[in-house]
Design an enzyme around this catalytic site. Structure first.
Site, short mmCIF file in Angstrom:
data_model
loop_
_atom_site.label_atom_id
_atom_site.label_comp_id
_atom_site.label_asym_id
_atom_site.label_seq_id
_atom_site.Cartn_x
_atom_site.Cartn_y
_atom_site.Cartn_z
N HIS A 1 21.88 25.04 -10.24
CA HIS A 1 22.31 24.18 -9.15
C HIS A 1 23.56 23.36 -9.50
O HIS A 1 23.98 22.50 -8.72
CB HIS A 1 21.15 23.24 -8.76
CG HIS A 1 21.23 22.68 -7.39
ND1 HIS A 1 21.20 21.34 -7.13
CD2 HIS A 1 21.33 23.28 -6.18
CE1 HIS A 1 21.27 21.12 -5.84
NE2 HIS A 1 21.36 22.27 -5.23
N LYS B 1 27.37 22.03 -10.04
CA LYS B 1 28.69 22.14 -9.40
C LYS B 1 29.70 21.49 -10.34
O LYS B 1 29.90 20.26 -10.33
CB LYS B 1 28.73 21.44 -8.04
CG LYS B 1 27.90 22.12 -6.95
CD LYS B 1 26.50 21.61 -6.91
CE LYS B 1 25.74 22.17 -5.72
NZ LYS B 1 24.32 21.78 -5.73
N HIS C 1 24.04 15.38 2.11
CA HIS C 1 23.88 16.31 1.00
C HIS C 1 24.17 15.64 -0.34
O HIS C 1 24.11 16.27 -1.39
CB HIS C 1 24.83 17.51 1.19
CG HIS C 1 24.50 18.69 0.34
ND1 HIS C 1 25.24 19.05 -0.78
CD2 HIS C 1 23.50 19.61 0.42
CE1 HIS C 1 24.72 20.14 -1.32
NE2 HIS C 1 23.67 20.49 -0.63
N LYS D 1 24.03 13.16 -3.73
CA LYS D 1 23.06 12.82 -4.77
C LYS D 1 23.68 11.74 -5.65
O LYS D 1 24.15 12.01 -6.77
CB LYS D 1 22.72 14.05 -5.62
CG LYS D 1 22.27 15.29 -4.82
CD LYS D 1 23.41 16.23 -4.59
CE LYS D 1 23.00 17.60 -4.07
NZ LYS D 1 22.24 17.63 -2.86
#
Length: 403
Positions: free
Chosen positions: A113, A115, A296, A298
């Site tokens: 996950h 990026k 979206h 975090k």
């Protein structure tokens, strides 16, 4: 924890695709030696094709370009997209290639996950933004609200060493990671970190030695909070101890604000979070739902001194299964800027959730439901341990992906 705090970093908050993509593409356009890129989603759309062009040009100039994408998150890239990259010398790899049954993707658990982008060891990007058009406002009312951080300074060496280790193996051990990082610093002539700049750490989560590192950073900040905790997280369903720390902080007088999805991209995720609302609000936690578009992000800020930006949600998959990467910061200027950006949305685009007064029968159901939910939260890591023991497969694109 697998983090190593280093001072002297220059950090820039990037908001949504409009802030993120131009900076990443500009950095790749200036690459001379190396581009390391890890992403959950890469689509063949407007954004994906812009990244495609930037990577092609970097490889054609002689830079070594390595791209690791998640097999479930990026399952359908056509040969017309991938083959030109391969022909230019770009190294494309898939983490746990997608498996299908009757056309449906079935291997959802244990995803990569991250990026992350690192260019020439001089600049790095870490956050929650994928390469797809739904991170741009032009996508419409379902475009995502998200964040990333651009890093310059000593911390880039940590991130570069981590990504380089992943070129050879999907999950480096602590010893490998430290060895590679220190070697990188020696090559760059960096021995001691001095001077002004932000104190920061690069924190990752894996299924070997670092299962709880990101969560532990969060919990340490929550336990030390004195004035305010502000958490903006898309998929919020953390473990029992995390919830307990939030409740205790609120009860000792800390202002605890949760900025959660009110217009979700997946309705079941919001329904799961709602199971926790009453338990948290009864302890004094404030919950706000973001209504403008899907959240979206975090990110979090504590006391305008501690902040984090990254890929990790606060749900069972991010905290117990997925590979994740966050930057954690101790810097007043960066933390205050992030807090101000979130507060602006909180004040203009959010509804505060009010605690309802249930009837007697409903109260009994809430008690039973809470017992079931918290039991599941306590046991989820144990239930998933057998799934996460198996070493993940990372295969070059075009290689056989069926065992």
């Amino acid at each position: 924890m697998n983090s190593h705090w280093v001072p002297g970093n220059r950090l820039s908050l990037l908001e949504n695709g409009e802030g993120y993509y131009p900076r990443v593409f500009e950095a790749i356009a200036g690459a001379e030696k190396e581009v390391l890129l890890e992403t959950f989603i890469l689509f063949d759309d407007k954004v994906g094709r812009q990244l495609h062009e930037a990577l092609m040009k970097a490889a054609q100039r002689g830079a070594k370009v390595h791209v690791l994408m998640d097999g479930w998150g990026s399952p359908d890239l056509p040969a017309s997209f991938t083959q030109p990259l391969l022909d230019a010398g770009v190294k494309l790899r898939a983490f746990e290639p997608v498996q299908r049954v009757l056309g449906a993707r079935v291997n959802l658990l244990r995803r990569m996950h991250n990026k992350i982008v690192v260019v020439d060891g001089r600049v790095a990007f870490v956050g929650g933004i994928n390469y797809s058009i739904d991170h741009l406002a032009e996508f419409g009312e379902l475009s995502k609200q998200d964040y990333a951080v651009e890093v310059e300074g000593p911390l880039v060496g940590q991130i570069q060493a981590f990504c380089r280790a992943n070129v050879d193996a999907p999950q480096p051990t602590r010893g490998q990671w430290l060895k590679r990082w220190r070697a990188t610093l020696r090559r760059r002539g960096v021995a001691d970190f001095t001077g002004e700049g932000a104190l920061a750490a690069f924190v990752t989560r894996d299924n070997n030695e670092h299962r709880t590192d990101i969560e532990r950073h969060y919990r340490a900040a929550i336990r030390s909070a004195r004035t305010r905790i502000l958490i903006a997280n898309a998929y919020f369903f953390p473990g029992y101890r995390f919830l307990r720390d939030l409740r205790r902080a609120a009860r000792r007088g800390v202002q605890v604000d949760l900025f959660l999805q009110g217009r979700p991209d997946m309705l079941w995720v919001k329904r799961a979070s709602e199971l926790l609302y009453r338990h948290l609000m009864r302890a004094g936690v404030n919950i706000y739902e973001y209504k403008e578009r899907p959240l979206h992000g975090k990110v979090a800020v504590v006391d305008d001194m501690w902040a984090t930006v990254g890929s990790s949600n606060l749900d069972p998959t991010s905290l117990s299964l997925n590979l994740e990467a966050n930057v954690v910061v101790r810097d007043e200027a960066f933390a205050r800027h992030l807090r101000e950006r979130i507060d602006d949305l909180l004040e203009t685009c959010c509804d505060r959730v009010e605690l309802p007064t249930p009837g007697r029968l409903q109260s009994a159901w809430i008690v039973v439901r809470s017992m079931v939910v918290f039991h599941a939260l306590r046991r989820f890591p144990d239930w998933t341990r057998s799934s996460s023991k198996k070493e993940p497969r990372v295969v070059p694109l075009g290689a056989e992906t069926v065992p």
